[in-house]
Design a protein around this motif. Structure first.
Motif, PDB file in Angstrom:
ATOM      1  N   VAL A 103     -32.540  24.297  -1.384  1.00  0.00           N
ATOM      2  CA  VAL A 103     -32.231  25.492  -0.602  1.00  0.00           C
ATOM      3  C   VAL A 103     -32.280  26.696  -1.529  1.00  0.00           C
ATOM      4  O   VAL A 103     -32.160  26.556  -2.748  1.00  0.00           O
ATOM      5  N   PRO A 104     -32.456  27.916  -0.995  1.00  0.00           N
ATOM      6  CA  PRO A 104     -32.408  29.093  -1.852  1.00  0.00           C
ATOM      7  C   PRO A 104     -31.018  29.294  -2.453  1.00  0.00           C
ATOM      8  O   PRO A 104     -30.009  28.930  -1.835  1.00  0.00           O
ATOM      9  N   THR A 105     -30.991  29.878  -3.643  1.00  0.00           N
ATOM     10  CA  THR A 105     -29.737  30.118  -4.351  1.00  0.00           C
ATOM     11  C   THR A 105     -29.604  31.603  -4.670  1.00  0.00           C
ATOM     12  O   THR A 105     -30.577  32.261  -5.025  1.00  0.00           O
ATOM     13  N   VAL A 106     -28.372  32.105  -4.560  1.00  0.00           N
ATOM     14  CA  VAL A 106     -28.081  33.512  -4.833  1.00  0.00           C
ATOM     15  C   VAL A 106     -26.915  33.590  -5.804  1.00  0.00           C
ATOM     16  O   VAL A 106     -25.893  32.926  -5.610  1.00  0.00           O
ATOM     17  N   ALA A 107     -27.051  34.393  -6.860  1.00  0.00           N
ATOM     18  CA  ALA A 107     -25.936  34.675  -7.755  1.00  0.00           C
ATOM     19  C   ALA A 107     -25.347  36.018  -7.374  1.00  0.00           C
ATOM     20  O   ALA A 107     -26.069  37.019  -7.311  1.00  0.00           O
ATOM     21  N   ALA A 108     -24.052  36.059  -7.098  1.00  0.00           N
ATOM     22  CA  ALA A 108     -23.332  37.299  -6.826  1.00  0.00           C
ATOM     23  C   ALA A 108     -22.533  37.634  -8.080  1.00  0.00           C
ATOM     24  O   ALA A 108     -21.448  37.087  -8.311  1.00  0.00           O
ATOM     25  N   VAL A 109     -23.087  38.497  -8.914  1.00  0.00           N
ATOM     26  CA  VAL A 109     -22.505  38.781 -10.234  1.00  0.00           C
ATOM     27  C   VAL A 109     -21.504  39.925 -10.092  1.00  0.00           C
ATOM     28  O   VAL A 109     -21.880  41.078  -9.925  1.00  0.00           O
ATOM     29  N   ASN A 110     -20.236  39.567 -10.169  1.00  0.00           N
ATOM     30  CA  ASN A 110     -19.152  40.497  -9.891  1.00  0.00           C
ATOM     31  C   ASN A 110     -18.569  41.141 -11.139  1.00  0.00           C
ATOM     32  O   ASN A 110     -17.694  42.006 -11.044  1.00  0.00           O
ATOM     33  N   LEU A 126     -32.226  34.580  -6.417  1.00  0.00           N
ATOM     34  CA  LEU A 126     -31.975  36.011  -6.316  1.00  0.00           C
ATOM     35  C   LEU A 126     -30.636  36.320  -6.971  1.00  0.00           C
ATOM     36  O   LEU A 126     -29.669  35.575  -6.795  1.00  0.00           O
ATOM     37  N   VAL A 127     -30.603  37.430  -7.709  1.00  0.00           N
ATOM     38  CA  VAL A 127     -29.368  37.870  -8.359  1.00  0.00           C
ATOM     39  C   VAL A 127     -29.012  39.251  -7.817  1.00  0.00           C
ATOM     40  O   VAL A 127     -29.808  40.191  -7.913  1.00  0.00           O
ATOM     41  N   VAL A 128     -27.812  39.356  -7.236  1.00  0.00           N
ATOM     42  CA  VAL A 128     -27.280  40.639  -6.786  1.00  0.00           C
ATOM     43  C   VAL A 128     -26.036  40.914  -7.619  1.00  0.00           C
ATOM     44  O   VAL A 128     -25.152  40.063  -7.724  1.00  0.00           O
ATOM     45  N   ALA A 129     -25.968  42.092  -8.233  1.00  0.00           N
ATOM     46  CA  ALA A 129     -24.868  42.403  -9.131  1.00  0.00           C
ATOM     47  C   ALA A 129     -24.135  43.659  -8.700  1.00  0.00           C
ATOM     48  O   ALA A 129     -24.739  44.609  -8.178  1.00  0.00           O
ATOM     49  N   ALA A 130     -22.831  43.669  -8.932  1.00  0.00           N
ATOM     50  CA  ALA A 130     -22.038  44.871  -8.736  1.00  0.00           C
ATOM     51  C   ALA A 130     -22.428  45.905  -9.791  1.00  0.00           C
ATOM     52  O   ALA A 130     -22.839  45.554 -10.904  1.00  0.00           O
ATOM     53  N   ARG A 131     -22.274  47.175  -9.455  1.00  0.00           N
ATOM     54  CA  ARG A 131     -22.713  48.233 -10.364  1.00  0.00           C
ATOM     55  C   ARG A 131     -21.967  48.191 -11.696  1.00  0.00           C
ATOM     56  O   ARG A 131     -22.513  48.564 -12.741  1.00  0.00           O
ATOM     57  N   GLY A 182     -36.272  44.786 -13.707  1.00  0.00           N
ATOM     58  CA  GLY A 182     -36.718  43.571 -13.031  1.00  0.00           C
ATOM     59  C   GLY A 182     -36.045  42.296 -13.492  1.00  0.00           C
ATOM     60  O   GLY A 182     -36.507  41.206 -13.149  1.00  0.00           O
ATOM     61  N   LEU A 183     -34.946  42.402 -14.233  1.00  0.00           N
ATOM     62  CA  LEU A 183     -34.226  41.199 -14.647  1.00  0.00           C
ATOM     63  C   LEU A 183     -33.511  40.562 -13.461  1.00  0.00           C
ATOM     64  O   LEU A 183     -33.406  39.339 -13.379  1.00  0.00           O
ATOM     65  N   ILE A 184     -33.022  41.394 -12.551  1.00  0.00           N
ATOM     66  CA  ILE A 184     -32.308  40.908 -11.371  1.00  0.00           C
ATOM     67  C   ILE A 184     -32.900  41.550 -10.124  1.00  0.00           C
ATOM     68  O   ILE A 184     -33.657  42.529 -10.208  1.00  0.00           O
ATOM     69  N   TRP A 185     -32.530  41.049  -8.966  1.00  0.00           N
ATOM     70  CA  TRP A 185     -33.086  41.534  -7.706  1.00  0.00           C
ATOM     71  C   TRP A 185     -32.475  42.863  -7.285  1.00  0.00           C
ATOM     72  O   TRP A 185     -33.179  43.794  -6.900  1.00  0.00           O
ATOM     73  N   GLN A 186     -31.142  42.997  -7.371  1.00  0.00           N
ATOM     74  CA  GLN A 186     -30.510  44.163  -6.766  1.00  0.00           C
ATOM     75  C   GLN A 186     -29.184  44.478  -7.439  1.00  0.00           C
ATOM     76  O   GLN A 186     -28.448  43.585  -7.859  1.00  0.00           O
ATOM     77  N   CYS A 187     -28.884  45.772  -7.534  1.00  0.00           N
ATOM     78  CA  CYS A 187     -27.580  46.258  -7.986  1.00  0.00           C
ATOM     79  C   CYS A 187     -26.985  47.069  -6.847  1.00  0.00           C
ATOM     80  O   CYS A 187     -27.658  47.931  -6.270  1.00  0.00           O
ATOM     81  N   VAL A 188     -25.729  46.805  -6.521  1.00  0.00           N
ATOM     82  CA  VAL A 188     -25.080  47.510  -5.417  1.00  0.00           C
ATOM     83  C   VAL A 188     -23.701  47.982  -5.872  1.00  0.00           C
ATOM     84  O   VAL A 188     -23.151  47.512  -6.880  1.00  0.00           O
ATOM     85  N   ASP A 189     -23.131  48.906  -5.132  1.00  0.00           N
ATOM     86  CA  ASP A 189     -21.771  49.350  -5.426  1.00  0.00           C
ATOM     87  C   ASP A 189     -20.809  48.159  -5.358  1.00  0.00           C
ATOM     88  O   ASP A 189     -20.991  47.249  -4.542  1.00  0.00           O
TER      89      ASP A 189
END
Length: 279
Positions: A103-110, A126-131, A182-189
């Motif tokens: 299955v797809p895997t997502v890292a939520a880097v807090n 996919l890696v999504v990280a907090a700002r 391009g190291l990670i997919w997305q940075c969000v607040d």
């Protein structure tokens, strides 16, 4: 009783694993490795799971290996420990497990993701990280090379020059810059991290799981292939997926102008030429 080292929760078809040693920035001991490995294996075997999320408790994502763990700690005057044995027993299988999840895997880097903790995140699809999060290839600072796939991941993600800069200097890389290069997919607040990841994971869980996993496998294989070899692999994957339910359902739903209902999901990752895949 102490809390589990890995917290497990499920929302719909999304299973979330929270590394749970916040006082130690979720650094790994042997026991925590065993807990996460068992949890990942259980998710892989459960066809009700269609996406996996990994995150950390407290203010950090993961600080990598706990250097006070008996497997690696060294008392003054005693013989050094075999770090290669620790890699072979825990970190290498963890990287292989993540990259072979059905299955797809997502890292939520807090928060901070350092050393093997950074590469744990990068092994996810996919890696999504907090700002306020950051990534640190801390290995050179203690006389080691990047592990958990870091020597392969870094140049493939950001190129040789940036990979060497990150690995040799071991500087803190802010999440916003990690996304820019391009190291990670997305940075969000920070306040949007949980909601963003939940929406992303739910979206992935509703998509054709087997095709997503095949896409990961094809892209990874192409990294070490010629263009002609990649074209051949694409042909074999399309031949296999074109016979599957999800393709037929997707085409039928498109023609009928209705939302598709995808159901294909393997228990293990199978190649494009395998027969009898379980769904």
């Amino acid at each position: 009783m102490s809390e589990p080292l890995v917290l497990v929760s499920q929302e719909g078809a999304v299973r979330t694993f929270t590394l749970n040693r916040p006082a130690a920035l979720n650094s790994f001991t042997g026991e925590m490795h065993e807990a996460l490995a068992s949890a990942l294996d259980a998710a892989a075997a459960d066809t009700a799971v269609r996406c996996v999320v990994i995150t950390g408790a407290g203010r950090g994502f993961c600080a990598g290996q706990d250097l006070s763990d008996p497997a690696v700690s060294v008392e003054p005057g005693s013989a050094p420990k075999d770090l290669g044995a620790v890699i072979e027993r825990h970190w290498r299988p963890l990287a292989q497990r993540l990259r072979s999840m059905p299955v797809p895997t997502v890292a939520a880097v807090n928060g901070v993701a350092a050393g093997a903790g950074a590469n744990l995140a990068l092994n996810c699809d996919l890696v999504v990280a907090a700002r306020t999060a950051s990534f640190i290839q801390a290995f050179a600072k203690i006389g080691l090379v990047p592990d958990t796939g870091g020597t392969w991941l870094l140049p493939h993600l950001v190129g040789r020059a940036r990979a060497l800069g990150l690995a040799l200097l071991g500087d803190k890389l802010p999440a916003e810059e990690a996304a820019r290069i391009g190291l990670i997919w997305q940075c969000v607040d920070d306040a949007a991290l949980a909601e963003t990841v939940a929406a992303l994971a739910a979206r992935l869980a509703a998509m054709p799981t087997r095709a997503l996993v095949a896409t990961r496998a094809a892209i990874d294989a192409a990294a070490g292939s010629s263009m002609d070899e990649a074209l051949g692999l694409e042909t074999r994957w399309q031949r296999t997926l074109g016979r599957a339910h999800d393709y037929l359902e997707g085409v039928a739903a498109f023609g009928a102008k209705r939302p598709p209902v995808f159901t294909d999901r393997d228990v293990t990752v199978r190649g494009p030429d395998d027969e009898g895949a379980a769904h």
